[in-house]
Design a protein around this motif. Structure first.
Motif, PDB file in Angstrom:
ATOM      1  N   VAL A   1      -1.074  -6.389  -3.862  1.00  0.00           N
ATOM      2  CA  VAL A   1      -1.121  -7.669  -4.060  1.00  0.00           C
ATOM      3  C   VAL A   1      -0.004  -8.474  -3.836  1.00  0.00           C
ATOM      4  O   VAL A   1       0.028  -9.984  -3.664  1.00  0.00           O
ATOM      5  N   TRP A   2       0.986  -7.799  -3.696  1.00  0.00           N
ATOM      6  CA  TRP A   2       2.483  -8.562  -3.332  1.00  0.00           C
ATOM      7  C   TRP A   2       3.404  -7.576  -3.017  1.00  0.00           C
ATOM      8  O   TRP A   2       3.328  -6.237  -3.355  1.00  0.00           O
ATOM      9  N   ARG A   3       4.205  -8.026  -2.092  1.00  0.00           N
ATOM     10  CA  ARG A   3       5.217  -6.913  -1.604  1.00  0.00           C
ATOM     11  C   ARG A   3       6.419  -7.826  -1.148  1.00  0.00           C
ATOM     12  O   ARG A   3       6.531  -8.961  -0.804  1.00  0.00           O
ATOM     13  N   GLN A   4       7.692  -7.470  -1.680  1.00  0.00           N
ATOM     14  CA  GLN A   4       8.916  -8.163  -1.366  1.00  0.00           C
ATOM     15  C   GLN A   4      10.111  -7.094  -1.064  1.00  0.00           C
ATOM     16  O   GLN A   4      10.247  -6.161  -1.961  1.00  0.00           O
ATOM     17  N   SER A   5      11.121  -7.186  -0.124  1.00  0.00           N
ATOM     18  CA  SER A   5      12.171  -6.592  -0.047  1.00  0.00           C
ATOM     19  C   SER A   5      13.381  -7.312  -0.657  1.00  0.00           C
ATOM     20  O   SER A   5      13.377  -8.557  -0.474  1.00  0.00           O
ATOM     21  N   GLY A   6      14.458  -6.484  -1.227  1.00  0.00           N
ATOM     22  CA  GLY A   6      15.560  -7.097  -1.719  1.00  0.00           C
ATOM     23  C   GLY A   6      15.547  -7.301  -3.154  1.00  0.00           C
ATOM     24  O   GLY A   6      14.315  -6.949  -3.678  1.00  0.00           O
ATOM     25  N   VAL A   7      16.636  -7.553  -3.951  1.00  0.00           N
ATOM     26  CA  VAL A   7      16.651  -7.716  -5.223  1.00  0.00           C
ATOM     27  C   VAL A   7      15.854  -8.894  -5.811  1.00  0.00           C
ATOM     28  O   VAL A   7      15.955  -9.922  -5.270  1.00  0.00           O
TER      29      VAL A   7
ATOM     30  N   LEU B   1       4.005  -1.848 -10.543  1.00  0.00           N
ATOM     31  CA  LEU B   1       5.000  -2.382  -9.819  1.00  0.00           C
ATOM     32  C   LEU B   1       5.927  -1.227  -9.222  1.00  0.00           C
ATOM     33  O   LEU B   1       6.558  -0.421 -10.184  1.00  0.00           O
ATOM     34  N   VAL B   2       5.733  -1.021  -7.829  1.00  0.00           N
ATOM     35  CA  VAL B   2       6.581   0.342  -7.476  1.00  0.00           C
ATOM     36  C   VAL B   2       7.739  -0.204  -7.026  1.00  0.00           C
ATOM     37  O   VAL B   2       7.853  -1.082  -5.950  1.00  0.00           O
ATOM     38  N   ASP B   3       9.006   0.383  -7.421  1.00  0.00           N
ATOM     39  CA  ASP B   3      10.369   0.167  -6.971  1.00  0.00           C
ATOM     40  C   ASP B   3      10.541   1.365  -6.074  1.00  0.00           C
ATOM     41  O   ASP B   3      10.896   2.494  -6.468  1.00  0.00           O
ATOM     42  N   PHE B   4      10.634   0.998  -4.560  1.00  0.00           N
ATOM     43  CA  PHE B   4      11.056   1.908  -3.843  1.00  0.00           C
ATOM     44  C   PHE B   4      12.665   1.787  -3.496  1.00  0.00           C
ATOM     45  O   PHE B   4      13.118   0.724  -3.228  1.00  0.00           O
TER      46      PHE B   4
ATOM     47  N   VAL C   1       2.391  -4.173 -17.391  1.00  0.00           N
ATOM     48  CA  VAL C   1       2.744  -3.843 -16.300  1.00  0.00           C
ATOM     49  C   VAL C   1       3.317  -2.269 -16.421  1.00  0.00           C
ATOM     50  O   VAL C   1       3.813  -2.132 -17.447  1.00  0.00           O
ATOM     51  N   ARG C   2       3.048  -1.633 -15.231  1.00  0.00           N
ATOM     52  CA  ARG C   2       3.511  -0.186 -15.214  1.00  0.00           C
ATOM     53  C   ARG C   2       4.577  -0.338 -14.165  1.00  0.00           C
ATOM     54  O   ARG C   2       4.197  -0.490 -13.090  1.00  0.00           O
ATOM     55  N   VAL C   3       5.763   0.113 -14.325  1.00  0.00           N
ATOM     56  CA  VAL C   3       6.755   0.144 -13.368  1.00  0.00           C
ATOM     57  C   VAL C   3       6.954   1.718 -13.004  1.00  0.00           C
ATOM     58  O   VAL C   3       7.139   2.675 -14.029  1.00  0.00           O
ATOM     59  N   VAL C   4       7.050   1.898 -11.648  1.00  0.00           N
ATOM     60  CA  VAL C   4       7.268   3.215 -11.022  1.00  0.00           C
ATOM     61  C   VAL C   4       8.203   3.325 -10.152  1.00  0.00           C
ATOM     62  O   VAL C   4       8.274   2.234  -9.161  1.00  0.00           O
ATOM     63  N   LYS C   5       9.271   4.097 -10.336  1.00  0.00           N
ATOM     64  CA  LYS C   5      10.465   4.052  -9.355  1.00  0.00           C
ATOM     65  C   LYS C   5      10.160   5.267  -8.352  1.00  0.00           C
ATOM     66  O   LYS C   5       9.993   6.384  -8.888  1.00  0.00           O
TER      67      LYS C   5
ATOM     68  N   THR D   1      12.513  -2.314  -1.878  1.00  0.00           N
ATOM     69  CA  THR D   1      11.267  -3.046  -1.570  1.00  0.00           C
ATOM     70  C   THR D   1      10.379  -2.683  -2.923  1.00  0.00           C
ATOM     71  O   THR D   1      10.288  -1.717  -3.412  1.00  0.00           O
ATOM     72  N   MET D   2       9.852  -3.808  -3.241  1.00  0.00           N
ATOM     73  CA  MET D   2       8.740  -3.595  -4.469  1.00  0.00           C
ATOM     74  C   MET D   2       7.397  -4.276  -3.836  1.00  0.00           C
ATOM     75  O   MET D   2       7.260  -5.108  -3.361  1.00  0.00           O
ATOM     76  N   ILE D   3       6.629  -3.269  -4.401  1.00  0.00           N
ATOM     77  CA  ILE D   3       5.012  -3.600  -4.057  1.00  0.00           C
ATOM     78  C   ILE D   3       4.241  -3.429  -5.389  1.00  0.00           C
ATOM     79  O   ILE D   3       4.552  -2.647  -6.318  1.00  0.00           O
ATOM     80  N   LEU D   4       3.462  -4.361  -5.420  1.00  0.00           N
ATOM     81  CA  LEU D   4       2.734  -4.855  -6.753  1.00  0.00           C
ATOM     82  C   LEU D   4       1.318  -4.140  -6.341  1.00  0.00           C
ATOM     83  O   LEU D   4       0.661  -4.748  -5.377  1.00  0.00           O
ATOM     84  N   PHE D   5       0.906  -3.123  -7.174  1.00  0.00           N
ATOM     85  CA  PHE D   5      -0.564  -2.891  -6.798  1.00  0.00           C
ATOM     86  C   PHE D   5      -1.579  -3.208  -7.843  1.00  0.00           C
ATOM     87  O   PHE D   5      -1.065  -3.267  -8.992  1.00  0.00           O
ATOM     88  N   LYS D   6      -2.751  -3.654  -7.777  1.00  0.00           N
ATOM     89  CA  LYS D   6      -3.744  -3.895  -8.803  1.00  0.00           C
ATOM     90  C   LYS D   6      -4.970  -3.353  -8.076  1.00  0.00           C
ATOM     91  O   LYS D   6      -5.381  -3.444  -7.231  1.00  0.00           O
ATOM     92  N   ASP D   7      -5.635  -2.547  -9.119  1.00  0.00           N
ATOM     93  CA  ASP D   7      -6.697  -1.740  -8.794  1.00  0.00           C
ATOM     94  C   ASP D   7      -6.507  -0.946  -7.350  1.00  0.00           C
ATOM     95  O   ASP D   7      -7.504  -0.738  -6.301  1.00  0.00           O
ATOM     96  N   GLY D   8      -5.313  -0.162  -7.195  1.00  0.00           N
ATOM     97  CA  GLY D   8      -4.958   0.498  -5.945  1.00  0.00           C
ATOM     98  C   GLY D   8      -4.803  -0.257  -4.639  1.00  0.00           C
ATOM     99  O   GLY D   8      -4.426   0.089  -3.681  1.00  0.00           O
TER     100      GLY D   8
END
Length: 101
Positions: free
Chosen positions: A80-86, A17-20, A46-50, A70-77
Motif C-alpha cells: 500500500v506504500w513504498r519509499q526509499s531513504g530515511v 512495515l518492512v524495513d529492507f 503496526v508490525r515492523v519487520v526488518k 527501503t520501506m514497504i507497507l503491506f496490508k492484507d498481503g
C-alpha cells in the motif's frame, strides 16, 4: 519450529512495515531508532519487520530493492506504500493512522 515465510509475515489485517536494510548502511542506522520510536508510539497497530538484504537476497530481489533503506507497507498481503531513504517519524505515524486497523 519453522520460521514463518515472508508471505506469512505480510498477511493479515494489521499493517506490516518492512524495513529492507543492511548492517553496513549508514542511513539504515539512522532509521533504526525512528522505527523504535514508531513502535513505542503506535504499539500493535503496526508490525515492523526488518529484512537484512545481505541475508535475504531472495526477498530483496522479489521486491526489486535497489537502494536501502527501503520501506514497504503491506496490508492484507498487498503493497500500500513504498519509499526509499530515511523516513521521518511523522510520515510513518501518518501511514499507520491511514492504513491501521
Amino acid at each position: 519450529m519453522n520460521k514463518p515465510s515472508f508471505g506469512d509475515l505480510i498477511k493479515g489485517e494489521t499493517p506490516v512495515l518492512v524495513d529492507f536494510y543492511a548492517d553496513w548502511c549508514g542511513p539504515c542506522k539512522q532509521q533504526a531508532p525512528i522505527l523504535k520510536q514508531l513502535t513505542d508510539r503506535v504499539g500493535d497497530k503496526v508490525r515492523v519487520v526488518k529484512i537484512n538484504v545481505d541475508k535475504a537476497q531472495k526477498a530483496a530481489d522479489q521486491y526489486q530493492i535497489r537502494s536501502i533503506p527501503t520501506m514497504i507497507l503491506f496490508k492484507d498481503g498487498k503493497i500500500v506504500w513504498r519509499q526509499s531513504g530515511v523516513q521521518p517519524l511523522h510520515t510513518l505515524e501518518g501511514l499507520v493512522k491511514q492504513f491501521g486497523s
